[in-house]
Design a protein around this motif. Structure first.
Motif, PDB file in Angstrom:
ATOM      1  N   HIS A 212      28.386 -17.000  -4.703  1.00 12.49           N
ATOM      2  CA  HIS A 212      27.121 -16.517  -4.126  1.00 12.49           C
ATOM      3  C   HIS A 212      27.214 -16.478  -2.605  1.00 12.49           C
ATOM      4  O   HIS A 212      26.219 -16.249  -1.916  1.00 12.49           O
ATOM      5  CB  HIS A 212      25.978 -17.444  -4.562  1.00 12.49           C
ATOM      6  CG  HIS A 212      26.239 -18.892  -4.269  1.00 12.49           C
ATOM      7  ND1 HIS A 212      25.991 -19.460  -3.043  1.00 12.49           N
ATOM      8  CD2 HIS A 212      26.785 -19.871  -5.036  1.00 12.49           C
ATOM      9  CE1 HIS A 212      26.348 -20.742  -3.089  1.00 12.49           C
ATOM     10  NE2 HIS A 212      26.836 -21.022  -4.272  1.00 12.49           N
ATOM     11  N   LEU A 213      28.418 -16.716  -2.074  1.00  8.99           N
ATOM     12  CA  LEU A 213      28.574 -16.827  -0.614  1.00  8.99           C
ATOM     13  C   LEU A 213      28.824 -15.466   0.040  1.00  8.99           C
ATOM     14  O   LEU A 213      29.436 -14.585  -0.577  1.00  8.99           O
ATOM     15  CB  LEU A 213      29.743 -17.760  -0.298  1.00  8.99           C
ATOM     16  CG  LEU A 213      29.621 -19.183  -0.872  1.00  8.99           C
ATOM     17  CD1 LEU A 213      30.928 -19.945  -0.698  1.00  8.99           C
ATOM     18  CD2 LEU A 213      28.468 -19.932  -0.192  1.00  8.99           C
TER      19      LEU A 213
ATOM     20  N   LYS B  44      24.326 -20.678  -8.605  1.00  7.33           N
ATOM     21  CA  LYS B  44      23.226 -20.044  -7.891  1.00  7.33           C
ATOM     22  C   LYS B  44      23.379 -18.547  -8.068  1.00  7.33           C
ATOM     23  O   LYS B  44      24.335 -17.947  -7.581  1.00  7.33           O
ATOM     24  CB  LYS B  44      23.372 -20.428  -6.408  1.00  7.33           C
ATOM     25  CG  LYS B  44      22.224 -20.058  -5.545  1.00  7.33           C
ATOM     26  CD  LYS B  44      22.347 -20.806  -4.205  1.00  7.33           C
ATOM     27  CE  LYS B  44      21.449 -20.186  -3.171  1.00  7.33           C
ATOM     28  NZ  LYS B  44      22.160 -19.376  -2.202  1.00  7.33           N
TER      29      LYS B  44
ATOM     30  N   GLN C 290      25.652 -26.111   3.022  1.00  9.94           N
ATOM     31  CA  GLN C 290      25.567 -24.962   2.092  1.00  9.94           C
ATOM     32  C   GLN C 290      25.748 -23.626   2.807  1.00  9.94           C
ATOM     33  O   GLN C 290      25.716 -22.569   2.174  1.00  9.94           O
ATOM     34  CB  GLN C 290      24.200 -24.962   1.372  1.00  9.94           C
ATOM     35  CG  GLN C 290      23.864 -26.268   0.666  1.00  9.94           C
ATOM     36  CD  GLN C 290      24.948 -26.727  -0.307  1.00  9.94           C
ATOM     37  OE1 GLN C 290      25.352 -25.968  -1.185  1.00  9.94           O
ATOM     38  NE2 GLN C 290      25.443 -27.950  -0.141  1.00  9.94           N
ATOM     39  N   ASN C 291      25.948 -23.679   4.124  1.00 12.35           N
ATOM     40  CA  ASN C 291      26.045 -22.436   4.910  1.00 12.35           C
ATOM     41  C   ASN C 291      27.497 -22.042   5.155  1.00 12.35           C
ATOM     42  O   ASN C 291      28.028 -22.202   6.253  1.00 12.35           O
ATOM     43  CB  ASN C 291      25.312 -22.595   6.238  1.00 12.35           C
ATOM     44  CG  ASN C 291      23.834 -22.788   6.026  1.00 12.35           C
ATOM     45  OD1 ASN C 291      23.213 -22.073   5.241  1.00 12.35           O
ATOM     46  ND2 ASN C 291      23.275 -23.787   6.679  1.00 12.35           N
TER      47      ASN C 291
ATOM     48  N   LEU D 171      30.800 -27.354   0.694  1.00  7.98           N
ATOM     49  CA  LEU D 171      29.521 -27.366  -0.036  1.00  7.98           C
ATOM     50  C   LEU D 171      29.249 -28.755  -0.608  1.00  7.98           C
ATOM     51  O   LEU D 171      28.145 -29.284  -0.500  1.00  7.98           O
ATOM     52  CB  LEU D 171      29.553 -26.336  -1.172  1.00  7.98           C
ATOM     53  CG  LEU D 171      29.767 -24.866  -0.770  1.00  7.98           C
ATOM     54  CD1 LEU D 171      30.055 -24.018  -1.998  1.00  7.98           C
ATOM     55  CD2 LEU D 171      28.551 -24.319  -0.036  1.00  7.98           C
TER      56      LEU D 171
ATOM     57  N   ILE E 203      22.922 -16.311   5.242  1.00  8.08           N
ATOM     58  CA  ILE E 203      23.091 -17.206   6.387  1.00  8.08           C
ATOM     59  C   ILE E 203      22.265 -16.661   7.547  1.00  8.08           C
ATOM     60  O   ILE E 203      22.337 -15.474   7.875  1.00  8.08           O
ATOM     61  CB  ILE E 203      24.584 -17.257   6.814  1.00  8.08           C
ATOM     62  CG1 ILE E 203      25.502 -17.565   5.627  1.00  8.08           C
ATOM     63  CG2 ILE E 203      24.789 -18.201   7.993  1.00  8.08           C
ATOM     64  CD1 ILE E 203      25.548 -18.970   5.151  1.00  8.08           C
TER      65      ILE E 203
ATOM     66  N   LYS F  23      22.093 -14.684  -4.026  1.00 10.99           N
ATOM     67  CA  LYS F  23      23.111 -14.717  -2.975  1.00 10.99           C
ATOM     68  C   LYS F  23      22.663 -15.590  -1.806  1.00 10.99           C
ATOM     69  O   LYS F  23      21.484 -15.585  -1.431  1.00 10.99           O
ATOM     70  CB  LYS F  23      23.374 -13.296  -2.460  1.00 10.99           C
ATOM     71  CG  LYS F  23      24.028 -12.387  -3.491  1.00 10.99           C
ATOM     72  CD  LYS F  23      25.486 -12.764  -3.670  1.00 10.99           C
ATOM     73  CE  LYS F  23      26.199 -11.850  -4.628  1.00 10.99           C
ATOM     74  NZ  LYS F  23      27.517 -12.392  -5.021  1.00 10.99           N
ATOM     75  N   THR F  24      23.602 -16.304  -1.231  1.00 14.09           N
ATOM     76  CA  THR F  24      23.302 -17.107  -0.050  1.00 14.09           C
ATOM     77  C   THR F  24      23.198 -16.204   1.169  1.00 14.09           C
ATOM     78  O   THR F  24      24.072 -15.357   1.392  1.00 14.09           O
ATOM     79  CB  THR F  24      24.419 -18.153   0.164  1.00 14.09           C
ATOM     80  OG1 THR F  24      24.319 -19.107  -0.891  1.00 14.09           O
ATOM     81  CG2 THR F  24      24.293 -18.867   1.505  1.00 14.09           C
TER      82      THR F  24
END
Ligand code: PEP
Ligand code: MN
Length: 338
Positions: A264-265, A78, A231-232, A226, A84, A81-82
């Motif tokens: 990407h976390l 991914k 996914q968070n 994950l 939250i 970027k993730t």
């Protein structure tokens, strides 16, 4: 391997590709994004003609080989970027989110006072542990479920989100019911059953780096969460054990940059458990924002001298207030708002 599908690929086509993958004894993991869907293919792909066959389908934009052992945490999985979300608060959105509060929930008055102080400083998320992993069995072990009840009451009274630790597989659901963010502590980073269970909840999880874990082992631990469906995940660098005895743990500031580039976390820093002493906390916090972290997890106690755990490293309220002023100044230079 990742199969990136063209935008608006029909569900039936996604199912067809998934079936083809399964027929080859491989496992498809489908991630439906807003713009496009990607299918991860897990397993040992020995036959390159398979890749050609996927690549030649009309619905397929490209097929990418992921060489990294962390397939889902990797930025290859991914590129975006993730971010939250906790209510209207975001972590990983380019800003700097400060999560602060006492080490432990001690009683209602202490947590309420912490929440009042934090809200006064404009902070939105409070940390406080109801379950405490202590080195000594004779030390304060936390209030357990009673502590969770206190957190919930204070959360609702003060309109503050709460972050708290889960130590045990059997408590994951319970903690997720009370908390806005669930934390897995350093001592449990490699508790794989706990990681799997954390994959089954929908609340965001702060995963702390084990005190003797390499960066790769740390990311692989996140991979468990994950892979199991959540996914968070937020990564937290909290210092590692080295030969140095002048402070509690060595804050691995380089790890923050590596984690940001490899995954990407969102990546946050815990300067308190790194330092073990409040005098060092401001400097480590400022290093964190400067290096590009997405936030802090920092201990502040209304009355540190009376704290039942980690008093010496807990900031006095006025110290946190001053730290926020300095972080805002650095934030203005490095492009991070708080
Ligand atoms: C904590 O944050 O309360 C804690 C116990 O930290 P760590 O797991 O990093 O030691
Ligand atoms: Mn602590």
């Amino acid at each position: 391997m990742i199969i990136v599908l063209k935008p608006n690929t029909a569900k039936a086509e996604i199912e067809t590709i998934s079936t083809l993958i399964k027929e080859k004894n491989l496992e498809p993991l489908v991630f439906e994004g807003i713009e496009r869907t990607v299918i991860h293919v897990l397993g040992n792909i020995r036959d390159d003609t398979l890749i050609d066959a996927w690549q030649s389908r009309n619905s397929v934009e490209k097929v990418l080989r992921i060489l990294k052992p962390y397939k889902l945490a990797s930025n290859e999985h991914k590129s975006k970027k993730t971010v939250i979300s906790v209510g209207d608060v975001t972590i990983g959105n380019g800003g700097f989110t400060v999560i602060a509060g006492p080490c432990a929930v001690e009683n209602k008055a202490q947590v309420a006072e912490a929440a009042r102080l934090l809200r006064g400083m404009g902070l939105r998320i409070m940390r406080a542990s109801a379950f405490k992993p202590r080195t000594s069995p004779y030390a304060f072990q936390g209030l357990g479920q009673e502590g969770l009840e206190i957190l919930k009451e204070v959360r609702d009274e003060f309109g503050i989100f709460v972050e708290t630790e889960v130590m045990n597989v059997r408590d994951v659901e319970l903690v997720a019911e009370y908390a806005d963010i669930v934390r897995i502590g350093a001592r449990n980073m490699a508790n794989f059953d706990l990681l799997k269970e954390a994959g089954n909840i929908s609340k965001p999880v702060i995963l702390k780096r084990g005190m003797a874990a390499t960066i790769k082992e740390f990311i692989m631990a996140a991979e468990y969460i994950l892979y199991n469906g959540n996914q968070n995940v937020i990564l937290c660098e909290r210092g590692i054990r080295t030969f140095e005895t002048a402070y509690r743990n060595t804050l691995d500031i380089a790890a923050v940059d590596i984690l940001k580039r490899e995954t990407h976390l969102p990546v946050i820093v815990d300067p308190s458990h790194s330092a073990g002493n409040r005098d060092l906390v401001p400097a480590l916090s400022k290093a964190a924002i400067a290096v590009g972290a997405d936030g802090l997890l920092v201990e502040m106690h209304p009355d540190p001298e009376k704290a039942l755990s980690d008093g010496p490293q807990s900031l006095y309220p006025r110290q946190l207030e001053q730290l926020l002023v300095e972080l805002r100044q650095i934030g203005a230079v490095v492009g991070k708002t708080l």
